[in-house]
Write a protein that holds these residues in place. Structure first.
Motif, short mmCIF file in Angstrom:
data_model
loop_
_atom_site.label_atom_id
_atom_site.label_comp_id
_atom_site.label_asym_id
_atom_site.label_seq_id
_atom_site.Cartn_x
_atom_site.Cartn_y
_atom_site.Cartn_z
N ILE A 113 0.97 -1.25 -0.08
CA ILE A 113 0.00 0.02 0.02
C ILE A 113 0.82 1.14 0.00
O ILE A 113 1.82 1.33 0.83
N ILE A 114 0.36 2.21 -0.72
CA ILE A 114 1.48 3.55 -0.98
C ILE A 114 0.75 4.55 -0.07
O ILE A 114 -0.55 4.74 0.02
N TYR A 115 1.41 5.19 0.93
CA TYR A 115 0.91 6.21 1.74
C TYR A 115 1.87 7.51 1.00
O TYR A 115 3.03 7.41 1.07
N GLU A 116 1.24 8.70 1.07
CA GLU A 116 1.96 9.77 0.92
C GLU A 116 1.83 10.73 2.18
O GLU A 116 0.89 11.11 2.80
N PHE A 117 3.04 11.04 2.60
CA PHE A 117 2.95 11.83 3.54
C PHE A 117 2.99 13.36 3.31
O PHE A 117 3.10 13.74 2.25
N PHE A 118 2.38 14.10 4.42
CA PHE A 118 2.33 15.38 4.28
C PHE A 118 1.21 16.06 3.21
O PHE A 118 1.09 16.99 2.61
N LYS A 119 0.18 14.81 3.08
CA LYS A 119 -1.09 15.41 2.50
C LYS A 119 -1.83 16.30 3.39
O LYS A 119 -1.79 16.35 4.52
N GLU A 120 -2.61 17.10 2.72
CA GLU A 120 -3.31 17.93 3.57
C GLU A 120 -4.23 17.43 4.29
O GLU A 120 -4.67 17.93 5.49
N ASP A 121 -4.88 16.11 4.13
CA ASP A 121 -5.84 15.53 5.14
C ASP A 121 -4.97 14.66 6.18
O ASP A 121 -5.74 14.03 6.81
N GLY A 122 -3.55 14.91 6.25
CA GLY A 122 -2.87 14.04 7.13
C GLY A 122 -3.01 14.42 8.51
O GLY A 122 -3.35 15.64 8.86
N LEU A 123 -2.85 13.64 9.49
CA LEU A 123 -2.83 13.96 10.86
C LEU A 123 -1.26 14.04 11.50
O LEU A 123 -0.51 13.31 10.86
N ASN A 124 -1.23 14.62 12.50
CA ASN A 124 0.00 14.42 13.32
C ASN A 124 1.20 15.12 12.46
O ASN A 124 2.28 14.47 12.49
N GLN A 125 0.70 16.33 11.91
CA GLN A 125 1.84 17.07 11.01
C GLN A 125 2.18 18.38 11.90
O GLN A 125 1.37 18.90 12.38
N THR A 126 3.36 18.58 12.08
CA THR A 126 4.06 19.65 12.75
C THR A 126 4.97 20.33 11.99
O THR A 126 5.84 19.69 11.28
N LEU A 127 4.93 21.48 12.39
CA LEU A 127 6.06 22.67 11.55
C LEU A 127 6.98 23.27 12.66
O LEU A 127 6.43 23.42 13.59
N TYR A 128 8.25 23.24 12.28
CA TYR A 128 9.14 23.82 13.23
C TYR A 128 9.88 24.84 12.27
O TYR A 128 10.61 24.62 11.47
N VAL A 129 9.73 26.06 12.84
CA VAL A 129 10.43 27.15 12.21
C VAL A 129 11.73 27.62 13.23
O VAL A 129 11.24 28.06 14.18
N GLU A 130 12.73 27.73 12.65
CA GLU A 130 14.20 27.89 13.44
C GLU A 130 14.45 29.35 12.56
O GLU A 130 14.34 29.48 11.62
N ARG A 131 15.57 30.03 13.28
CA ARG A 131 16.03 31.25 12.87
C ARG A 131 16.79 30.86 11.47
O ARG A 131 16.68 31.50 10.50
N ASP A 132 17.41 29.59 11.29
CA ASP A 132 18.16 29.47 10.05
C ASP A 132 17.76 28.25 9.29
O ASP A 132 18.41 27.79 8.29
N SER A 133 16.42 27.54 9.59
CA SER A 133 16.05 26.48 9.12
C SER A 133 14.37 26.26 9.25
O SER A 133 13.99 26.90 10.05
N VAL A 134 13.88 25.46 8.43
CA VAL A 134 12.42 25.09 8.62
C VAL A 134 12.53 23.58 8.56
O VAL A 134 13.10 22.88 7.81
N SER A 135 11.41 23.03 9.30
CA SER A 135 11.39 21.49 9.41
C SER A 135 9.90 21.06 9.39
O SER A 135 9.10 21.76 9.95
N ILE A 136 9.66 19.97 8.86
CA ILE A 136 8.22 19.29 9.23
C ILE A 136 8.30 17.89 9.61
O ILE A 136 9.21 17.31 9.48
#
Length: 1022
Positions: free
Chosen positions: A85-108
Motif C-alpha cells: 500500500i502506498i502512503y503519501e506523507f504530508f497530504k493536506e488531510d494527514g494527521l499529526n503534522q507539525t511545522l518547526y520554524v528556526e532562525r536558520d532552517s525550517v522542518s516538518i
C-alpha cells in the motif's frame, strides 16, 4: 501553536492553520554561494527556490495565493509503500503534522499511526561551499518494534532547468519544454537546456545547469527525472500511478523519457527500516558541472550534520551582536530575529581596508521581495561575499543602527547615503551596493584586464580561485588588491523621487555622533569627500507641470524630465564635485525649505511621488504636501543650525547657485500665496542654474546661520498651524486651485509634456486629508514637550487611529469620504495593505516616538498588544518572532483576518525595533564629550518586568553589560539611580562611583572591556 525560548516556532497540524509565507535567510557565509528559498505552511512547505532572482528559479516562483495551492502538488513529495500500500506523507488531510520554524532552517514531521512510521524533513541552505544548494534531510523512523520493508519515492514533482526566465516560463511553458533535457551521472542528475532559447541569429550552447544529488546515508540512490513515469497519465499529479502500478524492482528498471516535459527529481530506494535512516539531498545550481563529482563523494549524513551545525553557528554568530537576557525570553529571541531580518535588508557590515580608509561592505542584503511582495524583483547575488540590491529608503533605514553594533562602521553609511543626495535634494531609488576600483601599480598575472574594471570582493576572490590560488592565498591577495582600491557607490534613478527619503539622513548623523561625539567638527567641516549624485532627471517648474485636465480640474502631472549624461556624479570641469558634509546638509535643507506648500505648513510633493506611504500616490497630482516631512526638516535644520553656531569660524564651500538661493530666501517678504510664489520661484531658479556650467563659492557659517534661523522660525510657525488644523496633526494636505489662468503660446493654450494645457495657479484652497498616524509619530520623536506629547497620545487613543478591539494602531482613520484620486490606498480593502491597517513599520515608528518623547509608562502599556512577540500566534497566524509588513485591523470586512499578519519579515519595523532596543537598554546619547573628555553614560529606560532576579544583561560592542536592580524599580523612576559601576577587563575589576565612565569609555568603544556591572541604588539595597 507556540514559540519557545529556544527560538523555535512550533505549529501543529500546520496545514489546517491560517496560511502564511516566509523564507530561509539565504545566507551562505562570506565564502558560500547563497540561494533564495521561500516556504509556506502547506504541503512540504518549500514552494520555490533558486539562484540570484526569479529568473533563476529551480522550483517555479509563485505569488503567495498561488503557492498555497500548488506547493503540495509540484513541490516536494514523499511516497512510501508498505505491505503493498502506498502512503503519501504530508497530504493536506494527514494527521499529526507539525511545522518547526528556526532562525536558520525550517522542518516538518508527520507520524503515520497506520504504518507506525515517522517522517521528518529539514531544510536549510548550504553554507560556505563552492555551489549554492538547498539541503533536504529526510529522516524515516520506525516507531514499531519490528523491522519494516519500505519502498520510497521522495523528491520534487517539478524542477526547472537553468536558463528559463520567470516571465517566459509563465507565458510559454509548453513551448519551453522542447529545450529541456536531463543528464544522468553517477549520483546526480543535471537539468539543463540544450541551447539558448532566444529567437535570434546567435544561438549558444548551454553548459550550466541545476542539479539534484541524493544519497541514502552514504549510498547513492536511483534518481527519477521522468514525470510521466511517476504519475503516468495523471496530469494533476495527484497520484503516482506509475509507482503504484509497478513494484519497486520493475519500476526502478523502467526506461526514462525526459524530453518534452518539465522533469521531476525523485530519489528512489528500498530498505529494511529498523530504527532510523536518512535520505540526504542537495538541489541547486552550478556553472561548472565538474564540481558535482566532489559533492557526490562528500555527501552523507555526517557531512550534512556538520553543515547543519555550521549553518546554525553562522546565524548564531551574526545575531550575537544583540545577545540579550531578560525575564522575557520570547522578547530576547525576538530581538535576535529582528536583528537578522534587519541585516537581510540592510546588510551585515564587513570591514574592508581600502586606499580611502576602512569601508563597510554590506553582506547578505536583499531587496524585500517575497511571495506576498510579488511585485518586487529581489536579487541575491550568487557569489562569494554576496551583496544584493535595495531601495534607498529601505537600505538606509535598516543600516541606521550599524554603528551601535559595529563601531568600525563609523561614518561610512553617512558618506554613502549623503553622497547620493543630488544638488536638488532628491536621490536615486535603486541602491546597487559598492564596487571597487583598483588604483595600484602592481600587475597580477591573470588579473590584467579584470581589475581594470570595477569589481566586487566576491568576483575578485572567485577569479583568484579559478586561477589556482588556494583559499588563504586568494583571501590575502584579495585584501592586498582592495587596500590599493577605492570604493565606488553604485545606484540608479529607479522609479522616482519620494520626498521622505531625505528624512533618514539625520538618523545616520545622530547614530554616528552617539558613538563618536568628539569627531563632530571633523565630520562636518574637514572631510571633503561628499559628492552630488546626478540622476539625469530634472524636476520641472510649475509652468511645465501644472495642467488643466479634460474634465476641467487643475492638477500637477508629469513633473519629471529625463536627459542623458555620462557620469553618475555632478561634475565641474569633468571632475566630480566634492564638498564637506556641512555643505551637503546646507544644500539639502535649503532645497527642502523651498518646498513649503502654499499655506507654509507641509513640504510639497512636487516630483510625482508622495512620501513614506507609497499608496498615497495620487497626492502629487493634488498639489499634496506632507506635514511629516516638515517635522523632519525642522529636526534636521535645528541640528545644522546648532552645529553652525557651535563652529562659527568655519567657512563652507558650496555650489555657487546655492549662494544666490540664500540671498533669495533672505529677501522673501509678504505672506500667503505671494510668499509661497516667491519661495518656489527662488527654488526653481536655483534648479535651472544647476543645468549651467557650475563652480564653487565660499560662504561663512554666519551667513548660513541667518538663513537657517529664518527657516527654523518658519518651521515653528508651520508646526503651530498644523496643530490648529487638527490636534493630532494632519499628515497630508492637498490644495485645490480656485483661481488660475492659462499659459499661452502665440495666443494659444500651451501644451506641456503631459499633453495637456498648462496653467498658472493664482489662488489655492487647502483641503486636509483625514488623520494618519505618521505625522504624530514623526512629531513625537522631535518634540521636547513631554506634556504636549502625552496630550497627543491620549487624544490619539480616542480616535480611529487606535483600533480599540485589537488594541493596536492603524495607518489612518476612515478614508471613505475620499475618492480614488488620492491614490491606490483608497481602492484597497479597508484594514489591508496601507489602508487603515496596522502597518507595523508605522506603528513601531509611533512606539519609538513614545520612547523618544519620554512617555515611558505609555510605551510599556502599549507593548503587549503592539509588539508581535507578545501577540497570540493563533490570531497572528505565524511565528510571533517574525514581523509582518501589516496586520489586518478590525475595520477589515473579514473577521477571520482581524489580527492576522501579512507580508513576511523584511520591513522597516526591524529598524524601529533596534532603535527601541537602544533607547530601552542604553539610552539617549551614550557617549558624550564633557570638558574635552569622552564620557560613557548608561541611561536605560527599562520597566521592572524585564528584570530576572534583579538583573538584565545585554551586549554593547564586545562588552557584556548587566544592570543589577535589587529594589526592582523601573529604571526611569525618579527614585532609580545608577550609583556604582564595576568594570572587568584583562587587568581585573575596577569600581567607579556614580553613573559615568571617563577614562575607560574609549576602551568600551574599542571592544577592550569584557564585562560591566551597573548597580541601581546599590547602597539602599544593602
Amino acid at each position: 501553536m507556540k514559540s519557545n525560548q529556544h527560538t523555535t516556532f512550533i505549529q501543529k497540524n500546520y496545514q489546517k492553520q491560517k496560511p502564511f509565507s516566509s523564507f530561509l535567510p539565504g545566507i551562505a557565509g562570506k565564502k558560500g554561494i547563497p540561494l533564495w528559498s521561500f516556504y509556506v505552511n502547506r504541503g512540504q512547505v518549500i514552494t520555490s527556490f533558486g539562484r540570484r532572482d526569479k529568473n533563476g528559479a529551480i522550483l517555479e516562483f509563485f505569488p503567495a495565493n498561488a503557492a498555497y495551492m500548488y506547493t503540495k502538488t509540484i513541490g516536494f513529495r514523499t511516497f512510501i509503500r508498505v505491505d503493498g500500500i502506498i502512503y503519501e506523507f504530508f497530504k493536506e488531510d494527514g494527521l499529526n503534522q507539525t511545522l518547526y520554524v528556526e532562525r536558520d532552517s525550517v522542518s516538518i514531521s508527520e507520524v503515520n499511526e497506520a504504518i507506525q512510521v515517522k517522517v521528518t524533513v529539514k531544510y536549510f541552505t548550504l553554507p560556505n561551499e563552492k555551489i549554492g544548494a538547498l539541503v533536504r534531510k529526510v529522516t524515516f523512523e520506525n516507531l514499531s518494534l519490528s523491522k519494516k520493508h519500505i519502498e520510497v519515492l521522495d523528491g520534487l514533482t517539478q524542477i526547472l532547468p537553468s536558463g528559463i526566465d520567470y516571465g517566459g516560463f509563465k507565458a510559454i511553458s509548453n513551448l519551453l519544454q522542447s529545450w529541456m533535457d536531463v543528464d544522468f551521472n553517477p549520483g546526480y542528475a543535471f537539468y539543463k537546456l540544450r541551447a539558448s532559447t532566444g529567437d535570434s541569429a546567435e544561438v549558444s550552447e548551454v553548459t550550466d545547469g541545476n542539479f539534484y544529488i541524493s544519497k541514502l546515508e552514504n549510498e547513492t540512490v536511483k534518481i527519477i527525472a521522468d514525470t510521466k513515469l511517476v504519475f503516468d497519465t495523471d496530469t494533476s499529479f495527484s497520484k503516482p500511478y506509475g509507482f503504484m502500478y509497478h513494484g519497486y524492482d520493475a519500476f526502478k528498471d523502467k526506461p526514462q523519457v525526459v524530453v518534452n516535459q518539465v522533469p521531476c527529481a525523485f530519489s528512489l530506494f528500498a530498505c529494511e527500516l529498523d530504527k532510523v535512516v536518512t535520505l540526504n539531498t542537495l538541489v541547486g545550481y552550478t556553472s561548472d558541472k565538474n564540481l558535482l563529482d566532489e559533492y557526490v563523494e562528500k555527501l552523507n549524513t555526517s557531512y550534512l550534520m556538520s553543515k547543519d551545525k555550521e549553518n546554525n553557528e553562522l546565524h548564531r554568530e551574526l545575531t550575537s551582536a544583540i545577545d540579550t537576557e531578560t525575564a522575557e525570553p520570547l522578547f530576547d529571541a525576538y530581538l535576535k530575529q529582528c536583528y537578522l531580518d534587519n541585516l537581510l535588508r540592510g546588510g551585515e557590515p564587513f570591514p574592508i581596508e581600502t586606499k580611502s580608509g576602512v569601508a563597510s561592505y554590506h553582506l547578505f542584503s536583499r531587496k524585500h521581495g517575497d511571495l506576498e511582495r510579488d511585485y518586487n524583483f529581489f536579487v541575491i547575488e550568487p557569489e562569494y561575499y554576496s551583496q544584493g540590491n535595495g531601495n534607498f529608503r529601505d537600505v538606509l533605514q535598516n543600516r541606521r543602527s550599524d554603528t551601535l553594533f559595529h563601531s568600525f562602521v563609523k561614518d561610512h553609511n553617512l558618506w554613502h547615503f549623503a553622497s547620493l543626495i543630488s544638488a536638488d535634494g532628491y536621490n536615486p531609488l535603486s541602491i546597487e551596493g559598492i564596487q571597487f576600483e583598483y588604483q595600484g601599480k602592481v600587475v597580477y598575472k591573470g588579473l590584467d584586464g579584470f581589475i581594470e574594471k570595477p569589481f566586487t570582493p566576491g568576483s575578485i576572490y572567485k577569479k583568484l580561485i579559478d586561477l589556482g590560488y588556494d583559499d588563504e592565498q586568494a583571501e590575502n591577495t584579495m585584501k592586498v588588491i582592495l587596500k590599493e582600491s577605492t570604493p565606488n557607490i553604485k545606484a540608479s534613478f529607479g522609479e522616482g523621487y519620494w520626498n521622505d527619503h531625505f528624512t533618514y539622513i539625520y538618523d545616520l548623523i545622530e547614530g554616528y555622533l552617539d558613538i563618536y561625539p568628539e569627531t563632530e567638527q571633523a565630520l562636518l567641516f574637514e572631510k571633503k569627500v561628499y559628492r552630488f549624485f546626478d540622476n539625469h532627471t530634472d524636476v520641472l517648474p510649475r509652468s511645465e507641470k501644472t495642467v488643466l485636465t479634460k474634465d476641467g480640474k487643475v492638477r500637477q502631472y508629469g513633473a519629471l524630465a529625463h536627459h542623458h549624461g555620462h557620469s553618475d556624479w555632478l561634475l565641474i570641469q569633468n571632475k566630480p564635485v566634492e564638498v564637506t558634509l556641512a555643505s551637503k546638509l546646507l544644500t539639502l535643507v535649503l532645497n527642502k525649505y523651498g518646498l513649503l506648500d502654499p499655506a507654509g505648513i507641509g513640504l510639497s510633493y512636487d516630483a510625482n511621488k508622495p512620501g513614506w506611504n507609497d499608496a498615497m500616490n495620487g497626492l502629487p497630482g493634488l498639489f499634496g504636501s506632507g506635514v511629516s516631512e516638515m517635522f523632519e526638516l525642522k529636526r534636521l535644520n535645528q541640528y545644522v543650525l546648532n552645529a553652525f553656531k557651535q563652529h562659527p569660524a568655519n567657512h563652507i564651500e558650496v555650489l555657487t547657485p546655492l549662494v544666490d538661493l540664500i540671498r533669495a530666501y533672505e529677501s522673501l517678504q509678504g505672506e500667503g500665496h505671494q510668499l509661497w510664489d516667491q519661495r518656489t520661484t527662488a527654488l526653481e531658479t536655483y534648479r535651472e542654474a544647476l543645468k549651467q556650467p557650475l563652480s564653487l563659492s565660499w560662504i561663512d557659517t554666519k551667513a548660513a546661520v541667518r538663513v537657517l534661523e529664518r527657516i527654523q522660525a518658519d518651521l515653528e510657525v508651520a508646526e503651530r498651524r498644523a496643530h490648529e488644523i487638527d490636534p493630532v496633526y494632519p499628515t497630508y494636505l492637498t490644495y485645490e486651485a480656485v483661481r488660475y489662468e492659462p499659459i499661452l503660446d502665440n495666443g494659444q493654450p500651451k501644451i506641456g509634456n503631459y499633453k495637456l494645457p498648462l496653467v498658472k495657479v493664482l489662488e489655492f484652497k487647502m483641503n486636509p486629508i483625514p488623520a494618519f498616524l505618521e505625522a504624530p509619530a514623526r512629531y513625537l520623536k522631535q518634540t521636547k514637550d513631554v506634556a504636549q506629547a502625552r496630550a497627543l497620545y491620549q487624544t490619539i487613543k480616542g480616535t480611529e487611529l487606535y483600533d480599540a478591539k485589537m488594541k493596536f494602531y492603524q495607518t489612518s482613520v476612515s478614508l471613505d469620504a475620499y475618492s480614488n484620486e488620492i491614490g491606490r490606498i483608497r481602492a484597497f480593502t479597508k484594514g489591508w495593505l496601507e489602508r487603515e491597517s496596522n502597518f507595523l513599520h508605522m506603528t513601531y515608528k509611533y512606539l519609538l516616538g513614545l520612547l523618544k518623547a519620554g512617555l515611558y509608562d505609555e510605551f510599556y502599556n502599549e507593548m503587549d498588544t503592539n509588539m508581535v512577540c507578545f501577540m497570540d500566534p493563533e490570531v497572528y497566524g505565524r511565528s510571533p518572532l517574525e514581523n509582518s509588513s501589516f496586520i489586518a485591523t478590525s475595520t477589515n470586512p473579514d473577521p477571520k483576518k482581524h489580527g492576522q499578519g501579512f507580508v513576511s519579515r523584511l520591513s522597516g519595523s526591524t529598524a524601529e525595533m533596534l532603535s527601541m532596543y537602544k533607547e530601552m537598554f542604553i539610552g539617549k546619547h551614550p557617549f558624550t564629550v564633557v570638558d574635552n573628555q569622552l564620557v560613557l553614560s548608561f541611561k536605560p529606560v527599562l520597566n521592572k518586568r524585564f528584570f530576572k532576579e534583579g538583573k538584565v544583561s545585554f551586549k554593547f560592542f564586545n562588552t557584556k553589560v548587566t544592570y543589577i536592580n535589587p529594589l526592582g524599580l523601573n529604571t526611569y523612576d525618579k527614585a532609580a539611580r545608577i550609583t556604582d559601576i564595576e568594570v572587568i577587563d584583562a587587568f581585573g575589576s575596577h569600581w567607579i562611583k556614580g553613573d559615568q565612565l571617563t577614562q575607560l569609555a574609549s576602551n568600551v568603544r574599542s571592544g577592550g572591556i569584557d564585562q560591566i556591572n551597573v548597580y541601581i541604588n546599590r547602597e539602599e539595597a544593602k
